[in-house]
Design a protein around this motif. Structure first.
Motif, PDB file in Angstrom:
ATOM      1  N   LEU A  58       0.683  -1.366   0.049  1.00 57.07           N
ATOM      2  CA  LEU A  58       0.071  -0.097  -0.144  1.00 57.07           C
ATOM      3  C   LEU A  58       0.751   1.135  -0.004  1.00 57.07           C
ATOM      4  O   LEU A  58       1.835   1.319   0.598  1.00 57.07           O
ATOM      5  N   ASP A  59       0.364   2.365  -0.442  1.00 58.67           N
ATOM      6  CA  ASP A  59       0.963   3.563  -0.427  1.00 58.67           C
ATOM      7  C   ASP A  59      -0.196   4.578   0.287  1.00 58.67           C
ATOM      8  O   ASP A  59      -1.222   4.291  -0.172  1.00 58.67           O
ATOM      9  N   ILE A  60       0.371   4.876   1.217  1.00 60.44           N
ATOM     10  CA  ILE A  60      -0.485   5.885   2.072  1.00 60.44           C
ATOM     11  C   ILE A  60      -0.495   7.044   1.924  1.00 60.44           C
ATOM     12  O   ILE A  60       1.041   7.475   2.376  1.00 60.44           O
ATOM     13  N   GLU A  61      -1.022   8.034   1.465  1.00 60.01           N
ATOM     14  CA  GLU A  61      -0.730   9.464   1.235  1.00 60.01           C
ATOM     15  C   GLU A  61      -1.389  10.472   2.027  1.00 60.01           C
ATOM     16  O   GLU A  61      -2.572  10.551   2.180  1.00 60.01           O
ATOM     17  N   ALA A  62      -0.620  11.537   2.398  1.00 61.09           N
ATOM     18  CA  ALA A  62      -1.539  12.526   3.246  1.00 61.09           C
ATOM     19  C   ALA A  62      -0.933  13.699   2.784  1.00 61.09           C
ATOM     20  O   ALA A  62       0.149  14.047   2.511  1.00 61.09           O
ATOM     21  N   ARG A  63      -2.327  14.436   2.413  1.00 60.35           N
ATOM     22  CA  ARG A  63      -1.825  16.031   1.567  1.00 60.35           C
ATOM     23  C   ARG A  63      -2.527  16.742   2.632  1.00 60.35           C
ATOM     24  O   ARG A  63      -3.827  17.004   2.805  1.00 60.35           O
ATOM     25  N   VAL A  64      -1.770  17.813   3.152  1.00 58.53           N
ATOM     26  CA  VAL A  64      -2.390  18.844   3.856  1.00 58.53           C
ATOM     27  C   VAL A  64      -2.899  19.962   3.048  1.00 58.53           C
ATOM     28  O   VAL A  64      -2.411  20.355   1.972  1.00 58.53           O
ATOM     29  N   VAL A  65      -4.481  20.089   3.302  1.00 52.69           N
ATOM     30  CA  VAL A  65      -5.307  21.129   2.353  1.00 52.69           C
ATOM     31  C   VAL A  65      -5.588  22.438   3.089  1.00 52.69           C
ATOM     32  O   VAL A  65      -6.229  23.292   2.479  1.00 52.69           O
ATOM     33  N   ASP A  66      -5.513  22.317   4.427  1.00 49.73           N
ATOM     34  CA  ASP A  66      -5.868  23.458   5.168  1.00 49.73           C
ATOM     35  C   ASP A  66      -5.086  23.521   6.440  1.00 49.73           C
ATOM     36  O   ASP A  66      -4.880  22.762   7.174  1.00 49.73           O
ATOM     37  N   VAL A  67      -4.484  24.999   6.677  1.00 45.16           N
ATOM     38  CA  VAL A  67      -3.832  25.137   8.054  1.00 45.16           C
ATOM     39  C   VAL A  67      -4.384  26.266   8.870  1.00 45.16           C
ATOM     40  O   VAL A  67      -4.501  27.361   8.239  1.00 45.16           O
ATOM     41  N   GLY A  68      -4.845  25.801  10.047  1.00 46.17           N
ATOM     42  CA  GLY A  68      -5.283  26.849  10.916  1.00 46.17           C
ATOM     43  C   GLY A  68      -4.162  27.256  11.853  1.00 46.17           C
ATOM     44  O   GLY A  68      -3.111  26.875  11.682  1.00 46.17           O
ATOM     45  N   ASN A  69      -4.597  27.921  12.995  1.00 50.46           N
ATOM     46  CA  ASN A  69      -3.776  28.256  14.068  1.00 50.46           C
ATOM     47  C   ASN A  69      -2.943  27.048  14.640  1.00 50.46           C
ATOM     48  O   ASN A  69      -2.012  26.759  15.125  1.00 50.46           O
ATOM     49  N   ARG A  70      -3.983  26.024  14.914  1.00 56.17           N
ATOM     50  CA  ARG A  70      -3.590  24.655  15.742  1.00 56.17           C
ATOM     51  C   ARG A  70      -3.891  23.529  14.881  1.00 56.17           C
ATOM     52  O   ARG A  70      -3.607  22.436  15.313  1.00 56.17           O
ATOM     53  N   SER A  71      -4.966  23.789  14.087  1.00 56.16           N
ATOM     54  CA  SER A  71      -5.376  22.617  13.258  1.00 56.16           C
ATOM     55  C   SER A  71      -4.740  22.528  11.735  1.00 56.16           C
ATOM     56  O   SER A  71      -4.518  23.535  11.210  1.00 56.16           O
ATOM     57  N   ARG A  72      -4.852  21.043  11.241  1.00 55.60           N
ATOM     58  CA  ARG A  72      -4.635  20.871   9.959  1.00 55.60           C
ATOM     59  C   ARG A  72      -5.400  19.857   9.236  1.00 55.60           C
ATOM     60  O   ARG A  72      -5.543  18.822   9.997  1.00 55.60           O
ATOM     61  N   VAL A  73      -5.941  20.405   8.248  1.00 54.23           N
ATOM     62  CA  VAL A  73      -6.882  19.445   7.674  1.00 54.23           C
ATOM     63  C   VAL A  73      -5.961  18.644   6.488  1.00 54.23           C
ATOM     64  O   VAL A  73      -5.490  19.127   5.790  1.00 54.23           O
ATOM     65  N   ILE A  74      -6.202  17.173   6.664  1.00 58.90           N
ATOM     66  CA  ILE A  74      -5.595  16.682   5.837  1.00 58.90           C
ATOM     67  C   ILE A  74      -6.181  15.534   4.862  1.00 58.90           C
ATOM     68  O   ILE A  74      -7.497  14.924   5.386  1.00 58.90           O
ATOM     69  N   GLU A  75      -6.037  15.354   3.585  1.00 60.56           N
ATOM     70  CA  GLU A  75      -6.624  14.589   2.697  1.00 60.56           C
ATOM     71  C   GLU A  75      -5.838  13.175   2.572  1.00 60.56           C
ATOM     72  O   GLU A  75      -4.621  13.192   2.678  1.00 60.56           O
ATOM     73  N   PHE A  76      -6.428  12.078   2.672  1.00 59.39           N
ATOM     74  CA  PHE A  76      -5.852  10.836   2.821  1.00 59.39           C
ATOM     75  C   PHE A  76      -6.147   9.825   1.644  1.00 59.39           C
ATOM     76  O   PHE A  76      -7.565   9.887   1.355  1.00 59.39           O
ATOM     77  N   GLU A  77      -5.190   9.310   1.122  1.00 60.49           N
ATOM     78  CA  GLU A  77      -5.610   8.202   0.085  1.00 60.49           C
ATOM     79  C   GLU A  77      -4.531   7.005   0.446  1.00 60.49           C
ATOM     80  O   GLU A  77      -3.484   6.974   0.455  1.00 60.49           O
ATOM     81  N   CYS A  78      -5.345   5.799   0.575  1.00 60.84           N
ATOM     82  CA  CYS A  78      -4.835   4.602   0.505  1.00 60.84           C
ATOM     83  C   CYS A  78      -4.788   3.891  -1.148  1.00 60.84           C
ATOM     84  O   CYS A  78      -5.862   3.557  -1.535  1.00 60.84           O
ATOM     85  N   ARG A  79      -3.656   3.754  -1.736  1.00 57.64           N
ATOM     86  CA  ARG A  79      -3.794   2.942  -2.890  1.00 57.64           C
ATOM     87  C   ARG A  79      -2.913   1.313  -2.985  1.00 57.64           C
ATOM     88  O   ARG A  79      -1.777   1.339  -2.181  1.00 57.64           O
ATOM     89  N   VAL A  80      -3.626   0.599  -3.601  1.00 53.84           N
ATOM     90  CA  VAL A  80      -2.777  -0.642  -3.549  1.00 53.84           C
ATOM     91  C   VAL A  80      -2.055  -0.690  -4.803  1.00 53.84           C
ATOM     92  O   VAL A  80      -2.438  -0.574  -5.800  1.00 53.84           O
ATOM     93  N   VAL A  81      -0.619  -0.823  -4.580  1.00 55.94           N
ATOM     94  CA  VAL A  81       0.266  -0.868  -5.389  1.00 55.94           C
ATOM     95  C   VAL A  81       0.903  -2.163  -6.208  1.00 55.94           C
ATOM     96  O   VAL A  81       1.294  -2.235  -7.271  1.00 55.94           O
ATOM     97  N   CYS A  82       0.788  -3.083  -5.315  1.00 57.70           N
ATOM     98  CA  CYS A  82       1.020  -4.523  -5.579  1.00 57.70           C
ATOM     99  C   CYS A  82       0.180  -5.481  -4.898  1.00 57.70           C
ATOM    100  O   CYS A  82      -0.474  -5.181  -4.003  1.00 57.70           O
ATOM    101  N   ARG A  83      -0.374  -6.398  -5.494  1.00 56.60           N
ATOM    102  CA  ARG A  83      -1.059  -7.693  -5.117  1.00 56.60           C
ATOM    103  C   ARG A  83      -0.620  -8.997  -5.171  1.00 56.60           C
ATOM    104  O   ARG A  83      -0.178  -9.315  -6.260  1.00 56.60           O
ATOM    105  N   SER A  84      -0.930  -9.651  -4.103  1.00 56.90           N
ATOM    106  CA  SER A  84      -0.469 -11.167  -4.416  1.00 56.90           C
ATOM    107  C   SER A  84      -1.694 -12.029  -5.165  1.00 56.90           C
ATOM    108  O   SER A  84      -2.620 -11.465  -5.495  1.00 56.90           O
ATOM    109  N   ARG A  85      -0.968 -12.795  -5.845  1.00 55.63           N
ATOM    110  CA  ARG A  85      -1.679 -13.928  -7.118  1.00 55.63           C
ATOM    111  C   ARG A  85      -1.500 -15.252  -6.686  1.00 55.63           C
ATOM    112  O   ARG A  85      -0.942 -16.070  -7.443  1.00 55.63           O
ATOM    113  N   PRO A  86      -2.031 -15.653  -5.580  1.00 54.05           N
ATOM    114  CA  PRO A  86      -1.977 -17.049  -5.245  1.00 54.05           C
ATOM    115  C   PRO A  86      -2.223 -18.077  -6.059  1.00 54.05           C
ATOM    116  O   PRO A  86      -1.809 -19.076  -6.203  1.00 54.05           O
TER     117      PRO A  86
END
Length: 123
Positions: free
Chosen positions: A66-94
């Protein structure tokens, strides 16, 4: 700011039939990458205040990378709003062998969310 973690999902985390992993696993990974965001931006691990709009879009399975990405989209005085995305980049093929796997091109977006973290006031 964008921070990305890469993680192999061990078979010990399979929770359901078909080696499916529960959604809480990915939410925990979102917390890990958010911690790095806070450290890089503020020199503190920060604390999660809330999640919004969590979407489970595709399965995560044991044996995935998995690639787990966090992108800061808003910054307040003490808060940070973050967009997250989890991508499957490799998968087993049993079906092709006990240790067979493949790179997914394009990756599969498995989970997305928006979260808010808070950090202590600056001295």
């Amino acid at each position: 700011m964008v921070v990305t973690h890469r993680r192999y999902v061990p078979y010990s985390h399979a929770h359901y039939g078909g080696n499916l992993v529960d959604g809480a696993y990915v939410i925990g990974l979102f917390g890990d990458v958010a911690t790095e965001v806070c450290i890089r931006m503020d020199g503190d691990e920060g604390l999660f205040a809330s999640y919004q709009d969590i979407q489970f879009r595709a399965p995560v399975r044991a044996g995935d990378v998995l690639d787990i990405e966090a992108r800061v989209v808003d910054v307040g005085n003490r808060s940070r709003v973050i967009e997250f995305e989890c991508r499957v980049v490799c998968r087993s093929r049993p079906q092709h062998g006990a240790s067979a796997a493949e790179v997914l091109d394009p990756p599969v977006v498995a989970t997305t969310a928006i979260g808010t973290v808070v950090v202590p006031p600056k001295p």
